[in-house]
Design a protein around this motif. Structure first.
Motif, PDB file in Angstrom:
ATOM      1  N   CYS A   1       0.828  -1.208   0.000  1.00  0.00           N
ATOM      2  CA  CYS A   1       0.000   0.000   0.000  1.00  0.00           C
ATOM      3  C   CYS A   1       0.863   1.259   0.000  1.00  0.00           C
ATOM      4  CB  CYS A   1      -0.915   0.011   1.225  1.00  0.00           C
ATOM      5  SG  CYS A   1      -2.218  -1.226   1.204  1.00  0.00           S
ATOM      6  N   SER A   2       1.876   1.268   0.848  1.00  0.00           N
ATOM      7  CA  SER A   2       2.741   2.446   0.956  1.00  0.00           C
ATOM      8  C   SER A   2       3.466   2.714  -0.356  1.00  0.00           C
ATOM      9  CB  SER A   2       3.747   2.261   2.091  1.00  0.00           C
ATOM     10  OG  SER A   2       3.089   2.109   3.332  1.00  0.00           O
ATOM     11  N   LEU A   3       3.978   1.645  -0.991  1.00  0.00           N
ATOM     12  CA  LEU A   3       4.684   1.826  -2.252  1.00  0.00           C
ATOM     13  C   LEU A   3       3.749   2.294  -3.358  1.00  0.00           C
ATOM     14  CD1 LEU A   3       7.083  -1.265  -2.246  1.00  0.00           C
ATOM     15  CD2 LEU A   3       7.637   1.126  -1.749  1.00  0.00           C
ATOM     16  N   THR A   4       2.498   1.845  -3.313  1.00  0.00           N
ATOM     17  CA  THR A   4       1.517   2.292  -4.307  1.00  0.00           C
ATOM     18  C   THR A   4       1.268   3.789  -4.183  1.00  0.00           C
ATOM     19  OG1 THR A   4       0.421   0.135  -4.332  1.00  0.00           O
ATOM     20  CG2 THR A   4      -0.850   2.022  -5.121  1.00  0.00           C
ATOM     21  N   PHE A   5       1.129   4.265  -2.961  1.00  0.00           N
ATOM     22  CA  PHE A   5       0.910   5.701  -2.768  1.00  0.00           C
ATOM     23  C   PHE A   5       2.185   6.501  -3.044  1.00  0.00           C
ATOM     24  CE2 PHE A   5      -2.882   4.263  -0.552  1.00  0.00           C
ATOM     25  CZ  PHE A   5      -3.814   5.222  -0.954  1.00  0.00           C
ATOM     26  N   ALA A   6       3.342   5.900  -2.823  1.00  0.00           N
ATOM     27  CA  ALA A   6       4.589   6.563  -3.210  1.00  0.00           C
ATOM     28  C   ALA A   6       4.647   6.723  -4.726  1.00  0.00           C
ATOM     29  CB  ALA A   6       5.788   5.760  -2.703  1.00  0.00           C
ATOM     30  N   TRP A   7       4.231   5.683  -5.436  1.00  0.00           N
ATOM     31  CA  TRP A   7       4.183   5.756  -6.898  1.00  0.00           C
ATOM     32  C   TRP A   7       3.187   6.813  -7.353  1.00  0.00           C
ATOM     33  CZ3 TRP A   7       7.019   5.065 -10.819  1.00  0.00           C
ATOM     34  CH2 TRP A   7       6.490   4.913 -12.111  1.00  0.00           C
ATOM     35  N   ARG A   8       2.075   6.936  -6.636  1.00  0.00           N
ATOM     36  CA  ARG A   8       1.103   7.994  -6.949  1.00  0.00           C
ATOM     37  C   ARG A   8       1.746   9.372  -6.842  1.00  0.00           C
ATOM     38  NH1 ARG A   8      -2.097  11.343  -3.615  1.00  0.00           N
ATOM     39  NH2 ARG A   8      -3.892  12.207  -4.728  1.00  0.00           N
ATOM     40  N   ALA A   9       2.548   9.563  -5.786  1.00  0.00           N
ATOM     41  CA  ALA A   9       3.217  10.852  -5.616  1.00  0.00           C
ATOM     42  C   ALA A   9       4.163  11.145  -6.777  1.00  0.00           C
ATOM     43  CB  ALA A   9       3.981  10.862  -4.288  1.00  0.00           C
ATOM     44  N   LEU A  10       4.845  10.108  -7.259  1.00  0.00           N
ATOM     45  CA  LEU A  10       5.755  10.306  -8.382  1.00  0.00           C
ATOM     46  C   LEU A  10       4.988  10.555  -9.679  1.00  0.00           C
ATOM     47  CD1 LEU A  10       8.422   7.540  -7.635  1.00  0.00           C
ATOM     48  CD2 LEU A  10       8.500   9.982  -7.084  1.00  0.00           C
ATOM     49  N   LEU A  11       3.845   9.900  -9.842  1.00  0.00           N
ATOM     50  CA  LEU A  11       3.022  10.140 -11.032  1.00  0.00           C
ATOM     51  C   LEU A  11       2.490  11.569 -11.059  1.00  0.00           C
ATOM     52  CD1 LEU A  11       0.966   6.821 -11.382  1.00  0.00           C
ATOM     53  CD2 LEU A  11       2.859   7.619 -12.812  1.00  0.00           C
ATOM     54  N   LYS A  12       2.194  12.123  -9.886  1.00  0.00           N
ATOM     55  CA  LYS A  12       1.753  13.514  -9.824  1.00  0.00           C
ATOM     56  C   LYS A  12       2.849  14.443 -10.347  1.00  0.00           C
ATOM     57  CE  LYS A  12      -0.360  14.887  -6.080  1.00  0.00           C
ATOM     58  NZ  LYS A  12      -0.649  15.048  -4.631  1.00  0.00           N
ATOM     59  N   ILE A  13       4.099  14.118 -10.039  1.00  0.00           N
ATOM     60  CA  ILE A  13       5.209  14.921 -10.551  1.00  0.00           C
ATOM     61  C   ILE A  13       5.306  14.785 -12.068  1.00  0.00           C
ATOM     62  CG2 ILE A  13       7.721  15.179 -10.546  1.00  0.00           C
ATOM     63  CD1 ILE A  13       7.706  14.281  -7.647  1.00  0.00           C
ATOM     64  N   LYS A  14       5.075  13.557 -12.556  1.00  0.00           N
ATOM     65  CA  LYS A  14       5.145  13.324 -13.991  1.00  0.00           C
ATOM     66  C   LYS A  14       4.103  14.148 -14.732  1.00  0.00           C
ATOM     67  CE  LYS A  14       4.300   9.712 -17.446  1.00  0.00           C
ATOM     68  NZ  LYS A  14       3.941   8.292 -17.664  1.00  0.00           N
ATOM     69  N   HIS A  15       2.885  14.185 -14.209  1.00  0.00           N
ATOM     70  CA  HIS A  15       1.795  14.871 -14.898  1.00  0.00           C
ATOM     71  C   HIS A  15       1.763  16.367 -14.596  1.00  0.00           C
ATOM     72  CE1 HIS A  15       0.087  11.193 -16.499  1.00  0.00           C
ATOM     73  NE2 HIS A  15       0.145  10.640 -15.297  1.00  0.00           N
ATOM     74  N   VAL A  16       2.376  16.771 -13.472  1.00  0.00           N
ATOM     75  CA  VAL A  16       2.446  18.202 -13.136  1.00  0.00           C
ATOM     76  C   VAL A  16       3.918  18.512 -12.852  1.00  0.00           C
ATOM     77  CG1 VAL A  16       1.506  20.068 -11.736  1.00  0.00           C
ATOM     78  CG2 VAL A  16       0.160  17.982 -12.077  1.00  0.00           C
ATOM     79  N   PRO A  17       4.747  18.599 -13.878  1.00  0.00           N
ATOM     80  CA  PRO A  17       6.188  18.783 -13.667  1.00  0.00           C
ATOM     81  C   PRO A  17       6.540  20.090 -12.982  1.00  0.00           C
ATOM     82  CG  PRO A  17       5.613  19.014 -15.998  1.00  0.00           C
ATOM     83  CD  PRO A  17       4.392  18.496 -15.311  1.00  0.00           C
ATOM     84  N   GLU A  18       5.584  21.039 -12.931  1.00  0.00           N
ATOM     85  CA  GLU A  18       5.854  22.292 -12.231  1.00  0.00           C
ATOM     86  C   GLU A  18       6.161  22.062 -10.752  1.00  0.00           C
ATOM     87  OE1 GLU A  18       3.061  21.710 -13.925  1.00  0.00           O
ATOM     88  OE2 GLU A  18       3.369  22.861 -15.776  1.00  0.00           O
ATOM     89  N   GLN A  19       5.755  20.894 -10.223  1.00  0.00           N
ATOM     90  CA  GLN A  19       6.037  20.586  -8.824  1.00  0.00           C
ATOM     91  C   GLN A  19       7.536  20.470  -8.561  1.00  0.00           C
ATOM     92  OE1 GLN A  19       3.797  17.383  -7.014  1.00  0.00           O
ATOM     93  NE2 GLN A  19       2.107  17.657  -8.435  1.00  0.00           N
ATOM     94  N   LEU A  20       8.313  20.219  -9.610  1.00  0.00           N
ATOM     95  CA  LEU A  20       9.757  20.098  -9.444  1.00  0.00           C
ATOM     96  C   LEU A  20      10.467  21.448  -9.524  1.00  0.00           C
ATOM     97  CD1 LEU A  20      10.725  16.897 -11.478  1.00  0.00           C
ATOM     98  CD2 LEU A  20      10.720  17.202  -9.004  1.00  0.00           C
ATOM     99  N   PHE A  21       9.709  22.504  -9.714  1.00  0.00           N
ATOM    100  CA  PHE A  21      10.334  23.823  -9.866  1.00  0.00           C
ATOM    101  C   PHE A  21      11.166  24.181  -8.646  1.00  0.00           C
ATOM    102  CE2 PHE A  21      10.329  28.431  -9.330  1.00  0.00           C
ATOM    103  CZ  PHE A  21      10.834  28.848 -10.553  1.00  0.00           C
ATOM    104  N   ASP A  22      10.570  23.982  -7.453  1.00  0.00           N
ATOM    105  CA  ASP A  22      11.298  24.323  -6.231  1.00  0.00           C
ATOM    106  C   ASP A  22      12.523  23.436  -6.038  1.00  0.00           C
ATOM    107  OD1 ASP A  22       9.192  22.303  -5.784  1.00  0.00           O
ATOM    108  OD2 ASP A  22      10.037  22.203  -3.769  1.00  0.00           O
ATOM    109  N   VAL A  23      12.414  22.170  -6.449  1.00  0.00           N
ATOM    110  CA  VAL A  23      13.510  21.222  -6.279  1.00  0.00           C
ATOM    111  C   VAL A  23      14.674  21.548  -7.210  1.00  0.00           C
ATOM    112  CG1 VAL A  23      14.166  18.798  -6.552  1.00  0.00           C
ATOM    113  CG2 VAL A  23      11.995  19.391  -5.479  1.00  0.00           C
ATOM    114  N   LEU A  24      14.373  21.992  -8.425  1.00  0.00           N
ATOM    115  CA  LEU A  24      15.403  22.248  -9.417  1.00  0.00           C
ATOM    116  C   LEU A  24      15.979  23.650  -9.319  1.00  0.00           C
ATOM    117  CD1 LEU A  24      13.691  20.557 -12.505  1.00  0.00           C
ATOM    118  CD2 LEU A  24      15.427  19.589 -11.005  1.00  0.00           C
ATOM    119  N   VAL A  25      15.151  24.617  -8.984  1.00  0.00           N
ATOM    120  CA  VAL A  25      15.581  26.011  -9.017  1.00  0.00           C
ATOM    121  C   VAL A  25      16.130  26.494  -7.675  1.00  0.00           C
ATOM    122  CG1 VAL A  25      14.834  28.387  -9.439  1.00  0.00           C
ATOM    123  CG2 VAL A  25      13.974  26.539 -10.879  1.00  0.00           C
ATOM    124  N   SER A  26      15.486  26.093  -6.570  1.00  0.00           N
ATOM    125  CA  SER A  26      15.915  26.585  -5.249  1.00  0.00           C
ATOM    126  C   SER A  26      17.378  26.293  -4.952  1.00  0.00           C
ATOM    127  CB  SER A  26      15.027  25.985  -4.157  1.00  0.00           C
ATOM    128  OG  SER A  26      13.708  26.454  -4.259  1.00  0.00           O
TER     129      SER A  26
END
Length: 274
Positions: free
Chosen positions: A29-54
């Protein structure tokens, strides 16, 4: 028998199961929800803005603004600064754990998760595991930029990996605090605002940017007990090849204590929130 009865019987036969499906494990279950979190990044790449730019902004800004004044040269200052900037970057990114959780709550996804026959903490634990990938990306960005502009860790590859691993453990534990804020506050913006008010004193009143010995005695006393200062000292030591086992143990104990205190509180709020 009418056509309606035949259709109903056929439908029942099609969906009928002879055996009850096996309940998914906590890990699954935990790994499935972890994969969900990564899929959200895939479909909304703007979420990585803070990670890449900061990491880029913080590293370049503080190195070239203060390097000459504080250490005589940017090359000398980056050796001291980069482990601290790495810690600051990752700690700030942990805020988004509570932010994304609160976003799920406001959209109603939260209630759907609670109705599923799964391990109850899985949505939160999975989100934290998914965010660990974000922390890793931010670490790579920060260290990679540091190497380009002159950072040379005396601890080598092993020291850098050990420092990042210690930081990820601490960040995972710290994230439980922000999940509590995500469950208590009403809007994602409120979570972000309150979280930054908590983090600013912890990151700037620390040994990230300068040696605490140059500070006034009252401020120095706070810096000396600040858990972020202990984390920076441990990461700096590991990357510099001169780690103090006491600092590393202190950080690990702090992570265990934070998890032991705040994880149960988070799950209590998760179960009882209406």
């Amino acid at each position: 028998m009418s056509a309606v009865d035949i259709s109903t019987t056929t439908l029942r036969d099609a969906v009928a199961l002879e055996t009850r499906p096996t309940r998914p494990s906590a890990v699954s279950c935990s790994l499935t929800f972890a994969w969900r979190a990564l899929l959200k990044i895939k479909h909304v790449p703007e979420q990585l803005f803070d990670v890449l730019v900061s990491p880029v902004i913080f590293t370049l800004m503080f190195t070239y603004l203060f390097g000459g004044a504080l250490a005589g040269s940017t090359n000398a200052y980056i050796q001291f600064l980069l482990p601290g900037i790495l810690v600051q970057t990752i700690i700030i990114v942990t805020v988004y754990t509570g932010y994304t959780l609160n976003t799920d709550i406001t959209k109603g996804v939260f209630d759907r998760f609670r109705s599923l026959p799964i391990w109850r903490p899985a949505p939160i634990v999975g989100a934290l595991l998914g965010d660990t990938v974000r922390y890793t990306i931010a670490s790579i960005m920060c260290i990679g930029l540091g190497l380009i502009i002159g950072f040379r860790p005396a601890g080598g590859f092993v020291g850098v990996v050990a420092g990042v691993a210690l930081l990820l453990v601490f960040a995972f534990a710290l994230s439980w605090i922000f999940t509590i804020l995500g469950l208590l506050l009403r809007t994602p913006n409120a979570v972000m605002g309150v979280s930054m008010m908590v983090l600013m004193p912890l990151t700037f009143a620390s040994n990230i940017f300068v040696d605490p010995s140059t500070m006034p005695s009252g401020l120095q006393a706070f810096v000396d007990i600040n858990p972020v200062s202990h984390l920076v000292t441990a990461v700096r030591g590991l990357m510099g090849g001169a780690a103090d086992g006491g600092d590393v143990v202190t950080v690990l104990v702090s992570a265990v204590v934070m998890t032991a205190i705040f994880a149960p509180i988070t799950m209590h709020l998760y179960r009882t929130r209406h």
